[in-house]
Design a protein around this motif. Structure first.
Motif, short mmCIF file in Angstrom:
data_model
loop_
_atom_site.label_atom_id
_atom_site.label_comp_id
_atom_site.label_asym_id
_atom_site.label_seq_id
_atom_site.Cartn_x
_atom_site.Cartn_y
_atom_site.Cartn_z
N LEU A 208 52.89 53.75 75.31
CA LEU A 208 51.86 52.88 74.75
C LEU A 208 52.44 51.76 73.89
O LEU A 208 51.69 50.98 73.29
N LEU A 209 53.76 51.65 73.83
CA LEU A 209 54.41 50.64 72.98
C LEU A 209 53.90 49.23 73.28
O LEU A 209 53.44 48.52 72.38
N GLU A 210 54.00 48.81 74.53
CA GLU A 210 53.65 47.44 74.89
C GLU A 210 52.19 47.13 74.60
O GLU A 210 51.85 46.07 74.06
N PHE A 211 51.32 48.06 74.97
CA PHE A 211 49.89 47.84 74.73
C PHE A 211 49.61 47.74 73.23
O PHE A 211 48.81 46.91 72.80
N SER A 212 50.25 48.59 72.44
CA SER A 212 49.99 48.62 71.01
C SER A 212 50.40 47.32 70.32
O SER A 212 49.68 46.80 69.46
N VAL A 213 51.56 46.78 70.72
CA VAL A 213 52.00 45.50 70.16
C VAL A 213 51.05 44.39 70.62
O VAL A 213 50.65 43.53 69.82
N ALA A 214 50.67 44.42 71.90
CA ALA A 214 49.74 43.43 72.42
C ALA A 214 48.41 43.47 71.67
O ALA A 214 47.79 42.43 71.41
N LEU A 215 47.99 44.67 71.31
CA LEU A 215 46.73 44.84 70.59
C LEU A 215 46.75 44.13 69.24
O LEU A 215 45.81 43.41 68.88
N ILE A 216 47.83 44.30 68.50
CA ILE A 216 47.92 43.66 67.19
C ILE A 216 47.99 42.14 67.34
O ILE A 216 47.35 41.40 66.57
N TYR A 217 48.72 41.67 68.32
CA TYR A 217 48.76 40.22 68.57
C TYR A 217 47.37 39.70 68.95
O TYR A 217 46.99 38.58 68.57
N ALA A 218 46.60 40.51 69.67
CA ALA A 218 45.22 40.11 70.00
C ALA A 218 44.40 39.96 68.73
O ALA A 218 43.59 39.03 68.59
N GLY A 219 44.59 40.89 67.79
CA GLY A 219 43.88 40.80 66.51
C GLY A 219 44.26 39.56 65.73
O GLY A 219 43.46 39.02 64.97
N MET A 220 45.51 39.10 65.92
CA MET A 220 45.99 37.89 65.25
C MET A 220 45.61 36.62 66.02
O MET A 220 45.92 35.51 65.60
N ASP A 221 44.94 36.80 67.17
CA ASP A 221 44.56 35.70 68.06
C ASP A 221 45.78 34.98 68.63
O ASP A 221 45.72 33.78 68.91
N LYS A 222 46.87 35.71 68.81
CA LYS A 222 48.07 35.15 69.45
C LYS A 222 48.06 35.62 70.90
O LYS A 222 48.74 36.56 71.30
N LYS A 223 47.27 34.92 71.71
CA LYS A 223 47.04 35.37 73.08
C LYS A 223 48.29 35.33 73.93
O LYS A 223 48.50 36.22 74.77
N SER A 225 51.41 35.79 73.10
CA SER A 225 52.24 36.95 72.78
C SER A 225 51.60 38.24 73.31
O SER A 225 52.29 39.13 73.84
N SER A 226 50.28 38.33 73.18
CA SER A 226 49.59 39.52 73.65
C SER A 226 49.74 39.68 75.15
O SER A 226 50.08 40.78 75.64
N PHE A 227 49.54 38.61 75.90
CA PHE A 227 49.67 38.70 77.36
C PHE A 227 51.11 38.99 77.77
O PHE A 227 51.34 39.67 78.77
N SER A 228 52.07 38.48 77.02
CA SER A 228 53.47 38.75 77.32
C SER A 228 53.74 40.25 77.27
O SER A 228 54.41 40.81 78.16
N TRP A 229 53.21 40.92 76.26
CA TRP A 229 53.44 42.37 76.13
C TRP A 229 52.62 43.16 77.15
O TRP A 229 53.08 44.19 77.67
#
Length: 267
Positions: A208-223, A225-229
């Protein structure tokens, strides 16, 4: 069946090897007794979580219930699958049937709350889980789903307090990522970045590493970075590896509006 759920929470990796183990055990059980309800229930979860085929999963678990109408676990899993298929009326009826068989069943009370959560009925979810906590004050999932529901209602401070009430025993990648997401939504960028670093350091081998990092980036509205993960997760596993037990995941809704989301296998 327990292995599939452990995989959903990231404790073990869901892959073809796990699928083979589940199917071999189920077939062995059915060879001894073709009417084994539990085997069909395990197969249903494998079809949903590993093969991503909810219709086949629903068919199998429905057969499990027919074979043993008193199997509360099969009824409950049927309700879960129906809920994740957005068939809420049937799902609620199934879960209430389970509760009628065992009114003090913690899993059944928990299950009904999950159906309300899938439905987007967050106030009912919170109420149901509060009732469950009266039966079992230490119930980890009740606290976590309440926190998710409060997050969906944009009550971030209360969502954090709910996480704070969890024992350190229940600290895992899901709770760490969720806390990071909440802080990101509250505009606490520095704290959110620290939680990303914590996940990378402490959960480097977790599926779940990649999804979890993507989730936090989504909360920061850094799309970007989120899609990259998320893409990284898909490249590694063949699909976006996430905790499917919580259904759609309301924290990812804004990303779903982006055309790039259509390129992901996000089931």
């Amino acid at each position: 069946m327990n292995k599939i759920l452990m995989g959903a929470f990231g404790f073990i990796t869901i892959n073809n090897e796990l699928r083979e183990i589940i199917f071999e055990n189920a077939e062995r059980s059915l060879h001894l007794n073709a009417n084994t309800s539990e085997a069909y229930t395990a197969l249903a979860l494998a079809w949903e979580f590993i093969d991503h085929d909810q219709k086949q999963a629903e068919k199998l678990v429905r057969h499990a219930v027919i074979l043993n109408p008193g199997n509360s676990e099969a009824i409950q899993e049927h309700a879960f699958i129906l809920g994740r298929m957005d068939e809420f009326e049937s799902a609620i009826q199934k879960m209430q049937m389970t509760i009628s068989l065992d009114p003090l069943s913690i899993p059944a009370q928990n299950g009904l709350a999950y159906i309300y959560f899938y439905q987007g009925n967050y106030q009912s979810t919170i109420k149901q889980m509060r009732g469950l906590l009266e039966l079992d004050p230490s119930h980890y999932l009740a606290r976590f789903i309440i926190s998710l529901s409060l997050t969906a209602l944009h009550d971030y401070s209360s969502a954090l307090r709910e996480l704070d009430s969890l024992s350190q025993t229940y600290t895992n990648i899901n709770t760490v990522a969720h806390r990071g997401y909440i802080l990101a939504r509250m505009g606490e960028k520095k704290d959110a970045d620290e939680f990303i670093a914590k996940i990378k350091q402490n959960y480097g081998n977790d599926p779940l590493l990649e999804f979890s990092v993507a989730l936090i980036y989504a909360g920061m509205d850094k799309k970007d970075s989120s899609f990259s993960w998320l893409n990284s997760s898909q490249e590694k596993y063949g699909f976006v590896y996430r905790d499917k037990t919580i259904g759609e995941d309301i924290r990812m809704r804004e990303l779903k509006e982006d055309p790039r989301f259509d390129n992901l296998i996000y089931t």
